[in-house]
Design a protein around this motif. Structure first.
Motif, mmCIF file in Angstrom:
data_model
loop_
_atom_site.group_PDB
_atom_site.id
_atom_site.type_symbol
_atom_site.label_atom_id
_atom_site.label_comp_id
_atom_site.label_asym_id
_atom_site.label_seq_id
_atom_site.Cartn_x
_atom_site.Cartn_y
_atom_site.Cartn_z
ATOM 1 N N LYS A 156 39.542 41.419 46.742
ATOM 2 C CA LYS A 156 40.318 42.627 47.069
ATOM 3 C C LYS A 156 41.407 42.860 46.023
ATOM 4 N N VAL A 157 42.065 41.768 45.596
ATOM 5 C CA VAL A 157 43.096 41.903 44.569
ATOM 6 C C VAL A 157 42.463 42.475 43.303
ATOM 7 N N VAL A 158 41.353 41.859 42.894
ATOM 8 C CA VAL A 158 40.698 42.266 41.643
ATOM 9 C C VAL A 158 40.265 43.731 41.739
ATOM 10 N N LYS A 159 39.703 44.103 42.880
ATOM 11 C CA LYS A 159 39.270 45.502 43.048
ATOM 12 C C LYS A 159 40.460 46.449 42.896
ATOM 13 N N SER A 160 41.549 46.155 43.594
ATOM 14 C CA SER A 160 42.650 47.121 43.580
ATOM 15 C C SER A 160 43.319 47.183 42.203
ATOM 16 N N VAL A 161 43.348 46.067 41.485
ATOM 17 C CA VAL A 161 43.910 46.098 40.129
ATOM 18 C C VAL A 161 42.981 46.896 39.212
ATOM 19 N N LEU A 162 41.691 46.561 39.274
ATOM 20 C CA LEU A 162 40.750 47.204 38.339
ATOM 21 C C LEU A 162 40.610 48.699 38.602
ATOM 22 N N ILE A 192 52.378 48.857 37.781
ATOM 23 C CA ILE A 192 53.597 48.779 36.969
ATOM 24 C C ILE A 192 53.453 47.912 35.712
ATOM 25 N N VAL A 193 52.334 47.209 35.617
ATOM 26 C CA VAL A 193 52.185 46.346 34.436
ATOM 27 C C VAL A 193 51.781 47.194 33.224
ATOM 28 N N ARG A 194 52.215 46.772 32.051
ATOM 29 C CA ARG A 194 51.870 47.520 30.834
ATOM 30 C C ARG A 194 50.929 46.697 29.952
ATOM 31 N N GLY A 195 50.091 47.398 29.199
ATOM 32 C CA GLY A 195 49.238 46.719 28.228
ATOM 33 C C GLY A 195 47.813 46.531 28.716
ATOM 34 N N GLY A 196 46.992 45.979 27.840
ATOM 35 C CA GLY A 196 45.578 45.748 28.161
ATOM 36 C C GLY A 196 45.443 44.459 28.955
ATOM 37 N N LEU A 197 44.720 44.537 30.050
ATOM 38 C CA LEU A 197 44.643 43.407 30.978
ATOM 39 C C LEU A 197 43.777 42.268 30.432
ATOM 40 N N LEU A 207 42.828 50.682 39.035
ATOM 41 C CA LEU A 207 43.876 51.356 38.258
ATOM 42 C C LEU A 207 43.546 51.373 36.773
ATOM 43 N N PHE A 208 42.742 50.419 36.351
ATOM 44 C CA PHE A 208 42.401 50.346 34.925
ATOM 45 C C PHE A 208 41.072 51.030 34.626
ATOM 46 N N VAL A 209 40.138 50.947 35.569
ATOM 47 C CA VAL A 209 38.772 51.426 35.290
ATOM 48 C C VAL A 209 38.416 52.667 36.109
ATOM 49 N N ILE A 250 32.521 43.819 36.740
ATOM 50 C CA ILE A 250 33.233 44.689 35.798
ATOM 51 C C ILE A 250 34.296 43.881 35.054
ATOM 52 N N ALA A 251 34.989 43.010 35.776
ATOM 53 C CA ALA A 251 36.004 42.170 35.129
ATOM 54 C C ALA A 251 35.347 41.327 34.028
ATOM 55 N N LYS A 252 34.204 40.748 34.365
ATOM 56 C CA LYS A 252 33.506 39.884 33.407
ATOM 57 C C LYS A 252 33.086 40.703 32.175
ATOM 58 N N ASP A 253 32.490 41.884 32.438
ATOM 59 C CA ASP A 253 32.043 42.737 31.335
ATOM 60 C C ASP A 253 33.207 43.115 30.423
ATOM 61 N N LYS A 254 34.391 43.247 30.993
ATOM 62 C CA LYS A 254 35.544 43.680 30.203
ATOM 63 C C LYS A 254 36.329 42.485 29.658
ATOM 64 N N GLY A 255 35.807 41.294 29.872
ATOM 65 C CA GLY A 255 36.453 40.093 29.329
ATOM 66 C C GLY A 255 37.725 39.722 30.066
ATOM 67 N N ILE A 256 37.882 40.202 31.293
ATOM 68 C CA ILE A 256 39.086 39.866 32.079
ATOM 69 C C ILE A 256 38.793 38.611 32.894
ATOM 70 N N GLU A 257 39.648 37.628 32.742
ATOM 71 C CA GLU A 257 39.413 36.364 33.450
ATOM 72 C C GLU A 257 40.068 36.384 34.826
ATOM 73 N N ILE A 258 39.373 35.844 35.802
ATOM 74 C CA ILE A 258 39.944 35.778 37.159
ATOM 75 C C ILE A 258 40.196 34.319 37.494
#
Ligand SMILES: NC(=O)C1=CN([C@@H]2O[C@H](COP(=O)(O)OP(=O)(O)OC[C@H]3O[C@@H](n4cnc5c(N)ncnc54)[C@H](O)[C@@H]3O)[C@@H](O)[C@H]2O)C=CC1
Ligand SMILES: O=C(O)C(=O)COP(=O)(O)O
Length: 527
Positions: free
Chosen positions: A369-375, A342-347, A377-379, A391-399
């Motif tokens: 598990k959280v990161v996997k299920s969120v990503l 439901i979130v909008r925009g670039g993560l 939806l994006f990737v 993948i999060a790191k490669d895409k510049g997404i901070e955890i």
């Protein structure tokens, strides 16, 4: 049916669990040429190897269905771990099964070298009775330098002490206290090199240990010292060893492993001071059965959707934590999927907060598990537990993972917050005793929703008739409402509605809902 490819010789008894499992088909093809390996791995769900098969990036990329690579042994230097992680393939090994065999083998090599047994045997076979030439040295009161004080290094130490040797050990993780407890002298690498009569290496082959024993290191050793390598070729620089043996600086070497294997034309083998065998450290009936059993069990567990006990490229969940964490795994996945939908925009950021009894555990497996299920939806679905962080790191997404004291009255509370370039949204969930997972807050509104099935999240204005209008419109589209939760901050202000419905709502219905009076935002999701 899961297809398991075994590409090196493994103990038949050890792989019995795999052979007998109704849901696995086992293909045993040791010593394949590269082309055949690529063809076979393309059809496999799991690959099991020892040290011979080179599991390169190319092999992993051909393994389009590959979920796991099992190393029936310890060293994983023949597996491209980064490529495995990139491709979402979990790598497991069997770290305990061959410790004793390798340590015993190290002692056998040590004694063979000290007493020139292979050379004397060979000479006698040639018909010579040469007793003078093969005078050896005693182990008693000599100093053994152990480089790498892990599982094997420690067992070798105990055996060596049985021979009344003094032991000095170096390992970056060895403290003086631990050394004292183990009854060994604690040394720096230089001290070990300078003081030891025999030096044995038991480190993994990694960048930091490649050529750890080089020309400089040999120069620091006692004249006439002897060296062993029953760990991995490449820890000792072979060219430097050759020179040290030729010059007499080093009196002998016992080698189980080589920089290039099979070591057929290795010039070290021509030197009479070298005792050598073809990588036999783990080659006992017992060790082979142990490692094959361990790796078979992990392979089956992962193929059936479980967690690996001995993962190499993802953190393992300690056994004592598994019971505590397992119930939260579904909750973590559901919260990530709910908010991600439901979130909008670039993560930009994924923030996960733990409170209550969740602060007692290492929550990293849940964050994963959280990161996997969120990503996902994006990737997309190529994201899994293994590659999600990468993948999060490669895409510049901070955890960010944080433990907090704010429980909002729950015994356990897991909050996921997603920050995008458009908005920051949050969801919190808990496990209710006997009732399972519940979403208890969405964007600060208190709710009580089972995160399952078809859901609609609606932001609206708290006005009379808003809920009724939504209900009527869904009825017009033949959509039955199972449950409805409404949350608001102030009377007449912003509010949220979460509906559980019996079937999917199409884009047309969502579009109509979005145009209903006082409705601001409509989002359908399936969990
Ligand atoms: N020849 C054979 O058939 C076998 C060889 N091996 C090799 O032996 C190695 C050691 O096995 P285990 O003792 O089971 O592993 P382990 O992981 O229990 O111990 C390795 C130790 O090396 C230490 N270490 C890492 N970097 C170091 C450095 N720069 N200097 C000094 N110490 C360092 C670690 O801290 C650790 O304590 C394996 O990585 C494998 O390559 C293992 C089994 C059989
Ligand atoms: O376990 C290890 O690291 C080993 O070196 C054993 O290798 P192998 O399985 O005998 O090819």
């Amino acid at each position: 049916m899961h297809r398991v490819l075994i590409s090196d010789p493994l103990s038949e008894d050890g792989i019995k669990p795999l052979l007998e499992a109704a849901d696995t088909e086992v293909i045993q093809k040791p010593s394949m040429e590269k082309e055949e390996l690529l063809e076979e791995v393309a059809k496999a769900d799991a690959l099991i190897v020892r040290s011979q098969t080179q599991v390169t990036k190319e092999v992993l990329e051909h393994g389009v269905n590959l979920k796991i690579v099992g190393r029936a042994g310890v060293g994983v230097d023949n597996i491209d771990l980064d490529a495995a992680t990139d491709n979402g393939v979990v790598v497991v090994n069997a770290p305990d099964g061959n410790t004793i065999s390798t340590a015993e083998h190290t002692m056998a090599m040590l004694m063979s070298m000290a007493r020139n047994i292979p050379q004397a045997y060979h000479s006698l076979q040639q018909g010579n009775w040469d007793r003078k030439k093969y005078v050896g040295v005693e182990l008693k009161n000599k100093t053994l330098g152990v480089v790498g004080f892990g599982r094997i290094g420690r067992v070798v130490t105990r055996r060596a002490k049985g021979h009344r040797m003094n032991v000095i050990a170096y390992d970056p993780f060895l403290t003086r206290e631990k050394a004292e407890k183990a009854g060994v002298e604690h040394g720096t690498l230089d001290e070990v090199l300078a003081l030891a009569d025999f030096i044995t290496v038991h480190t993994p082959l990694i960048a930091a240990t490649h050529h750890l024993i080089n020309k400089d290191a040999f120069a620091k050793m006692k004249n006439g010292a002897r060296i062993l390598n029953c760990a991995r070729g490449g820890i000792i620089e072979e060219e430097a060893l050759y020179e040290a043996l030729q010059s007499g600086k080093i009196a002998g070497a016992a080698l189980d492993v080589f920089e290039e294997e099979p070591a057929i034309n290795n010039k070290l083998l021509e030197l009479p001071q070298v005792v050598s065998v073809p990588h036999l450290g783990a080659s006992t009936v017992e060790a082979q059965e142990n490692v094959a059993v361990d790796v078979s069990n992990d392979v089956m567990e992962v193929l059936r959707g479980g967690n690996a006990k001995q993962p190499v490229n993802i953190p393992s969940i300690p056994e004592e934590m598994q019971d505590k964490l397992t119930p939260y795994i579904t909750l973590s996945e559901k919260l990530g999927a709910f908010l991600g939908s439901i979130v909008r925009g670039g993560l930009n950021n994924i923030n996960v907060y733990y409170s209550g009894e969740l602060t007692d555990v290492d929550p990293t497996p849940l964050t994963r598990k959280v990161v996997k299920s969120v990503l996902q939806l994006f990737v997309g679905n190529r994201v899994n537990d293994v590659n999600s962080y990468k993948i999060a790191k490669d895409k510049g997404i901070e955890i960010n993972e944080q433990k907090t004291t704010s429980t909002k009255g729950f015994t356990n509370l897991l909050t996921v917050e997603l920050e995008t370039d458009e908005e920051t949204r949050s969801i919190a969930g808990t496990l209710l005793n006997g009732l399972g997972a519940r979403v208890v807050r969405l964007d600060g509104y208190s709710v009580d929703v089972i995160p399952e099935g078809h859901l609609i999240s609606i932001h609206h204005k708290d006005q009379p008739g808003a809920i009724g209008r939504v209900g009527s419109l869904l009825a017009e589209h033949d959509v039955n409402i199972a449950t409805m939760q409404v949350g608001r901050t102030d009377i007449g202000g912003a509010a949220i509605m979460i509906l559980t419905i019996d079937k999917e709502v199409g884009p047309e219905c969502q579009e109509h809902l979005a145009h209903v009076e006082d409705i601001n935002r409509v989002q359908y999701l399936k969990l």
